[in-house]
Design a protein around this motif. Structure first.
Motif, mmCIF file in Angstrom:
data_model
loop_
_atom_site.group_PDB
_atom_site.id
_atom_site.type_symbol
_atom_site.label_atom_id
_atom_site.label_comp_id
_atom_site.label_asym_id
_atom_site.label_seq_id
_atom_site.Cartn_x
_atom_site.Cartn_y
_atom_site.Cartn_z
ATOM 1 N N VAL A 114 0.950 -1.365 -0.032
ATOM 2 C CA VAL A 114 0.019 -0.064 -0.097
ATOM 3 C C VAL A 114 0.883 1.314 0.010
ATOM 4 O O VAL A 114 1.847 1.260 0.924
ATOM 5 N N ARG A 115 0.627 2.229 -0.927
ATOM 6 C CA ARG A 115 1.268 3.499 -0.789
ATOM 7 C C ARG A 115 0.492 4.554 -0.066
ATOM 8 O O ARG A 115 -0.699 4.707 -0.223
ATOM 9 N N LEU A 116 0.835 4.834 1.163
ATOM 10 C CA LEU A 116 0.421 5.585 2.145
ATOM 11 C C LEU A 116 0.167 7.277 1.754
ATOM 12 O O LEU A 116 0.997 7.464 0.713
ATOM 13 N N PRO A 117 -0.585 7.941 2.205
ATOM 14 C CA PRO A 117 -0.706 9.317 1.707
ATOM 15 C C PRO A 117 0.704 10.156 1.908
ATOM 16 O O PRO A 117 0.739 10.927 0.992
ATOM 17 N N ASP A 118 1.585 9.705 2.527
ATOM 18 C CA ASP A 118 2.666 10.447 2.775
ATOM 19 C C ASP A 118 3.896 9.864 1.677
ATOM 20 O O ASP A 118 4.965 10.494 1.456
ATOM 21 N N GLY A 119 3.411 8.945 0.758
ATOM 22 C CA GLY A 119 4.183 8.502 -0.317
ATOM 23 C C GLY A 119 4.888 7.220 -0.003
ATOM 24 O O GLY A 119 5.543 6.320 -0.564
ATOM 25 N N GLY A 120 5.004 6.689 1.320
ATOM 26 C CA GLY A 120 5.813 5.808 1.777
ATOM 27 C C GLY A 120 4.824 4.355 1.638
ATOM 28 O O GLY A 120 3.801 4.554 1.599
ATOM 29 N N LEU A 121 5.823 3.187 1.495
ATOM 30 C CA LEU A 121 5.077 1.929 0.967
ATOM 31 C C LEU A 121 4.896 1.233 2.384
ATOM 32 O O LEU A 121 6.024 1.048 3.023
ATOM 33 N N TRP A 122 3.928 0.731 2.582
ATOM 34 C CA TRP A 122 3.783 -0.327 3.529
ATOM 35 C C TRP A 122 3.642 -1.600 2.969
ATOM 36 O O TRP A 122 2.625 -1.930 2.053
ATOM 37 N N ILE A 123 4.302 -2.677 3.630
ATOM 38 C CA ILE A 123 4.328 -3.757 2.862
ATOM 39 C C ILE A 123 3.913 -4.942 4.061
ATOM 40 O O ILE A 123 4.574 -4.941 5.037
ATOM 41 N N HIS A 124 3.040 -5.686 3.612
ATOM 42 C CA HIS A 124 2.324 -6.525 4.249
ATOM 43 C C HIS A 124 2.893 -8.198 3.991
ATOM 44 O O HIS A 124 2.828 -8.535 2.681
ATOM 45 N N SER A 125 3.470 -8.967 4.899
ATOM 46 C CA SER A 125 3.847 -10.242 4.666
ATOM 47 C C SER A 125 4.806 -10.373 3.184
ATOM 48 O O SER A 125 4.368 -11.042 2.441
ATOM 49 N N PRO A 126 5.931 -9.627 3.417
ATOM 50 C CA PRO A 126 6.860 -9.800 2.264
ATOM 51 C C PRO A 126 7.266 -11.219 2.050
ATOM 52 O O PRO A 126 7.413 -12.221 2.786
ATOM 53 N N VAL A 127 7.227 -11.516 0.578
ATOM 54 C CA VAL A 127 7.671 -12.850 0.154
ATOM 55 C C VAL A 127 9.259 -12.773 -0.148
ATOM 56 O O VAL A 127 9.822 -11.891 0.067
ATOM 57 N N ALA A 128 9.758 -14.106 -0.274
ATOM 58 C CA ALA A 128 10.951 -14.278 -0.518
ATOM 59 C C ALA A 128 11.566 -13.323 -1.722
ATOM 60 O O ALA A 128 10.950 -13.503 -2.745
#
Length: 248
Positions: free
Chosen positions: A52-66
């Motif tokens: 998810v790209r947050l409103p401040d532009g940073g990326l939120w990463i859920h359950s990163p894969v290999a």
């Protein structure tokens, strides 16, 4: 702890390790199959992460894969990684690899992972973290086998789950034995849900889980992204009511 699969048990969700846009500022990445060691067996799972790209532009990463280098580069084209989330007590194995590549990212873990994640981290709580509360709601439910945080991206009306619903497609399973086992577990499409052993593990925690399911329904998601199997592009509320009928 998962290990890379030597041969795939599932037909892959190609293309792998490439961002696929689901909605504005939300992508999924289907990863390579892994095998979890359990009861002396190596059980195969297809994998999926959510960005998810947050409103401040940073990326939120859920359950990163290999990861691999191409995937890292594809993520960098989307934005700067600011948050890495290990959302439940089974999904944490690649957090250190991603933190090494993105050392400024803050790591968040499900309660119960403190001894397993050997990087600076923050425990997920039962309310949204201030870092993303403007865009994402969250709840946490715990049981003796699994503790999981669930997330709702408000702008896209997308619910993001990990293992509380699994929805393996029988036609993608190469082995007839494993296909039968999945159907018996209760986690097979089109009636995917928590497998029966996970359902039983919540026997002493049903009230808390029921309250969280009702919260998820109240969020009224349009779609539900899952870590394993076919995810739901539409009718999110109906899918929740169906998948959690064992607890409602």
């Amino acid at each position: 702890m998962p290990s890379p699969a030597s041969s795939d048990a599932f037909l892959p969700y190609d293309p792998l390790n490439q961002p696929k846009q689901v909605a504005g500022d939300l992508w999924i990445i289907d990863g390579h199959e892994v095998r979890m060691r359990s009861f002396g067996l190596r059980i195969p799972f297809p994998t999926r992460m959510t960005v998810v790209r947050l409103p401040d532009g940073g990326l939120w990463i859920h359950s990163p894969v290999a990861p691999d280098e191409a995937l890292f580069e594809a993520i960098e084209r989307l934005g700067a990684v600011s948050h890495l989330v290990a959302p439940n007590t089974l999904h944490w194995s690649y957090i250190a690899d991603w933190r090494k590549r993105f050392p400024r990212a803050v790591v968040y873990i499900a309660p119960g992972l403190e001894a397993r994640v050997d990087v600076p981290r923050t425990n997920l709580m039962d309310t949204a973290e201030p870092a993303w509360s403007a865009a994402i709601d969250q709840r946490v439910v715990g049981g003796p086998v699994l503790t999981e945080a669930v997330f709702f991206h408000r702008a896209s009306r997308t619910l993001i789950l990990t293992d509380l619903i699994e929805n393996f497609e029988p036609e993608r399973v190469r082995s007839c034995v494993w296909r039968c086992a999945l159907c018996l577990s209760g986690a097979a499409d089109p009636d995917g849900k928590a497998p029966i052993d996970m359902q039983l593990s919540f026997l002493g925690h049903r009230k808390h889980l029921r309250a969280m399911v009702r919260q998820m329904i109240d969020w009224a998601p349009q779609r539900i992204v899952l870590s394993h199997g076919r995810w739901y592009e539409d009718d999110g509320v109906a899918e929740l009511q169906r998948a959690f009928r064992w607890i409602l």
